[in-house]
Design an enzyme around this catalytic site. Sequence first.
Site, mmCIF file in Angstrom:
data_model
loop_
_atom_site.group_PDB
_atom_site.id
_atom_site.type_symbol
_atom_site.label_atom_id
_atom_site.label_comp_id
_atom_site.label_asym_id
_atom_site.label_seq_id
_atom_site.Cartn_x
_atom_site.Cartn_y
_atom_site.Cartn_z
ATOM 1 N N THR A 260 20.694 33.362 61.923
ATOM 2 C CA THR A 260 20.133 32.782 62.984
ATOM 3 C C THR A 260 19.853 33.693 64.388
ATOM 4 O O THR A 260 20.195 33.491 65.351
ATOM 5 C CB THR A 260 20.759 31.477 63.507
ATOM 6 O OG1 THR A 260 22.452 32.151 64.096
ATOM 7 C CG2 THR A 260 21.009 30.644 62.535
ATOM 8 N N LEU A 263 18.692 32.577 67.829
ATOM 9 C CA LEU A 263 18.791 30.904 67.907
ATOM 10 C C LEU A 263 20.321 30.557 67.766
ATOM 11 O O LEU A 263 21.053 31.208 67.027
ATOM 12 C CB LEU A 263 17.841 30.279 66.654
ATOM 13 C CG LEU A 263 16.652 30.635 66.506
ATOM 14 C CD1 LEU A 263 16.082 30.032 65.199
ATOM 15 C CD2 LEU A 263 15.816 29.636 67.651
ATOM 16 N N HIS A 370 37.826 37.309 73.440
ATOM 17 C CA HIS A 370 37.552 36.680 72.191
ATOM 18 C C HIS A 370 39.135 36.185 71.580
ATOM 19 O O HIS A 370 40.165 36.915 71.943
ATOM 20 C CB HIS A 370 36.911 37.382 71.178
ATOM 21 C CG HIS A 370 37.536 38.593 70.682
ATOM 22 N ND1 HIS A 370 38.430 38.612 69.514
ATOM 23 C CD2 HIS A 370 37.517 40.040 71.059
ATOM 24 C CE1 HIS A 370 38.757 40.127 69.317
ATOM 25 N NE2 HIS A 370 38.343 40.682 70.216
ATOM 26 N N ASP A 380 44.547 43.743 69.955
ATOM 27 C CA ASP A 380 43.072 43.226 69.936
ATOM 28 C C ASP A 380 43.320 41.752 69.169
ATOM 29 O O ASP A 380 43.262 41.789 67.983
ATOM 30 C CB ASP A 380 42.406 44.299 69.056
ATOM 31 C CG ASP A 380 40.997 44.148 69.065
ATOM 32 O OD1 ASP A 380 40.509 43.019 69.728
ATOM 33 O OD2 ASP A 380 40.267 44.600 68.375
ATOM 34 N N GLU A 418 34.369 37.067 67.077
ATOM 35 C CA GLU A 418 33.927 38.235 67.676
ATOM 36 C C GLU A 418 34.063 39.582 66.650
ATOM 37 O O GLU A 418 33.214 40.506 66.609
ATOM 38 C CB GLU A 418 34.942 38.575 69.075
ATOM 39 C CG GLU A 418 34.254 39.961 69.926
ATOM 40 C CD GLU A 418 35.029 41.086 69.371
ATOM 41 O OE1 GLU A 418 34.616 42.130 69.928
ATOM 42 O OE2 GLU A 418 35.869 41.212 68.504
ATOM 43 N N ASP A 447 39.120 42.019 76.666
ATOM 44 C CA ASP A 447 39.123 41.911 75.386
ATOM 45 C C ASP A 447 40.663 42.587 75.130
ATOM 46 O O ASP A 447 41.506 41.808 75.127
ATOM 47 C CB ASP A 447 37.908 42.742 74.682
ATOM 48 C CG ASP A 447 38.308 42.656 72.968
ATOM 49 O OD1 ASP A 447 39.386 42.334 72.560
ATOM 50 O OD2 ASP A 447 36.997 43.026 72.344
ATOM 51 N N HIS A 547 43.226 47.081 64.250
ATOM 52 C CA HIS A 547 42.750 46.523 63.105
ATOM 53 C C HIS A 547 43.607 46.406 61.713
ATOM 54 O O HIS A 547 42.762 46.320 60.589
ATOM 55 C CB HIS A 547 41.105 46.743 62.918
ATOM 56 C CG HIS A 547 40.211 46.261 63.959
ATOM 57 N ND1 HIS A 547 38.926 46.450 63.706
ATOM 58 C CD2 HIS A 547 40.521 45.806 64.935
ATOM 59 C CE1 HIS A 547 38.366 45.911 64.741
ATOM 60 N NE2 HIS A 547 38.949 45.561 65.675
#
Length: 742
Positions: A260, A263, A370, A380, A418, A447, A547
């Site tokens: 999207t 939008l 986030h 994170d 995020e 963050d 991560h």
Amino acid sequence: MQWVKVLGGVVGAAALLGLGIILGHFAIPKGANQPASQELDLDPEILKTVMGQLDANRIRENLRELSKEPHVASSPRDEALVQLLLQRWRDPDSGLDSAGTSEYEVLLSFPSQEQPNHVDVVGPSGDILFTCRRSEENLTKDQEAPDVLPPYAAYAPPGTPQGLLVYANKGSEEDFLYLYNKGINLQDTIALTRYGGVGRGAKAVNAAKYGVAGVLVYTDPGDINDGKSLPNETYPHSWGLPPSGVERGSYFEYFGDPLTPYLPANPSSFRLDSADASGFPPIPTQPIGFEDAKVLLCNLQGNSAPEDWQGALGCDYNLGPGFRPDGNFSADSQVNVSVHNRLVLRNSSNVLGIIRGAVEPDRYVIYGNHRDSWVHGAVDPSSGTSVLLEISRVLGTLLKKGTWRPRRSIVFASWGAEEFGLIGSTEFTEEFFSKLQERTVAYINVDISVFANATLRAQGTPPVQSVIFSAAKQIPAPGRSSLSIYDNWIQYVNRSSPVYGLVPSLGTLGAGSDYAPFIHFLGISSMDLAYTYDRSKTSARIYPTYHTAFDTFDYVDKFVDPGFSSHQAVARTAGSVLLRLSDSLFLPLNVSDYSETLHSFLQAAQQNLGTLLEQQSISLGPLVTAVEKFDEAATALGQHLSALQKGTPDPLQVRMLNDQLMLLERTFLNSRAFPDERYYSHVLWAPRTGSVATFPGLSNACSRAMNTTSGSAAWAEVQRQLSILVAALEGAAATLRPVAEL
């Protein structure tokens, strides 16, 4: 969509009144806890109280709770944290005026549980000679939980390519061109690349251009661990990345929901078919740990890689293709990359908490972080969320006691999804584009609040520099020294300003976190705050367990910030900036600080592009004049502000000047400036691919036109970009001039 729906589930009359803030049905509140004066200004005593009440131990306990389980976007634990935030922000003693959620149905990517991704070395007869780890080693028991997401490259397409292995350094276009020029046939090979240099997804895009069939990505210990690679040198014995650690991440090229664009991902919105959506990696891609990368890379044959391609795996890095016959594998062995990722539509929630402004409830200061993580996500993003919760607790307590209410409204935001591409924040900005552009004073992003515990790191647009500096000068730095955060900061990273002399360096904003849609899409003055490491003592491109399944509470508690004093320092800095922006009579945004950036860009253009442009009969004269007009208007506005501050301005004078300060950033937007860059419309901060450090559109256009003939479309684009810049700067100057002037 009405804000009653956005903040659905909020109950009670007070909550519904809070929702009216965003709807625009504002009323000056009445009651015992409302200041009577329309000239409400920053109260130093309130600021001092808030600084004193932000508690390191509470932040530590927040982090313990937030990171105790993995909470990837849309998972049950992610939704449980939604409820935790709502509970905190609705607390009768320390809650906010209202809190609720907005939910979007977005396209996410996950590895298949039934068919795990795997990477194998396969012999000529099809026998498997070696298999890379499918999960990280269980070192602290945090890595064995059933909801730990296996390493994968989000949005990488499924497939099972097999071919000879080549080493392609960091996977940039220049890296693959180097291999091609060396005569290496890249068709149907598997490329082994290392993190860094270019974005994750760009590695696969660049590889596919040369016929590569699949990509592997690993983190080299030379890039993250300062060369340390042995188990006893890494976590849990130090903060270094263990050999089995694998960096997960999104390989999607853009930000926002993939189906999207432009939008909001609401039920009524048009959705692309996933087969028609762009921005996904074109070939299967899989990340691996450096212990497995060592087995592959240290057995490669071929020429030795260039010196700057060498790493810290303890062997000479060769280019390939294929393995050497005297190594662990036969010369005709190949690498098979089996990826079984799947695309799924999932509901992801933003959580919004609101403190209603007493005088200007229709002006918003937004503070965001986030919530979702790839695994436990202690650094994170939970280091940021733990600070967010502590700031909102302290302010909420003052609010409930009736001793304070901000001049402007404060919106706390916990963004969803995020990690998959700034999805929650982007959908929010798409849904409320006009309202946010009209009413948002600034966006504060925290963050990762603490990468390490050496010094402050601040990024932002020039007008926010002064408010960050003012906050940092009044807060003690962590540690035993008597330095302020500002004085400590200037010792680590600084620059010489023609206006101020030696000052800390304020970084620029790219697209690494949720500030991206606010600055690039909406043109809202934005910043990102964190504590970070001493660059002179490490070459790490980011904190080592980024991560991975090793980014845990234990990791933060023992190695990143023992005692949580740096978390507290960030909370105080961000809290002070938040209060200054929400409570000051005049917005503490110094628009004159943009002049340094403009002059720096202009000088670079004149020195590096001036002769080239003259040869094409393109003059920088209009740009020089436009910069001068901006300088004059910014100086005059500063003088007007000083005069008002010395007198007793009426509320409308205050409002008019504050609107000029607030709206300046919007004047640099041009939605047609970068048609190939989704969401990027800020003519000063768009991605720069050209080598000249000047206005990005001009730099990029000149780079593309360099080897074309006079009168070409490429040179016409240079002229167009120059015109866009001039129009933007003249518009900015017009916005800063007295409001009665057209």
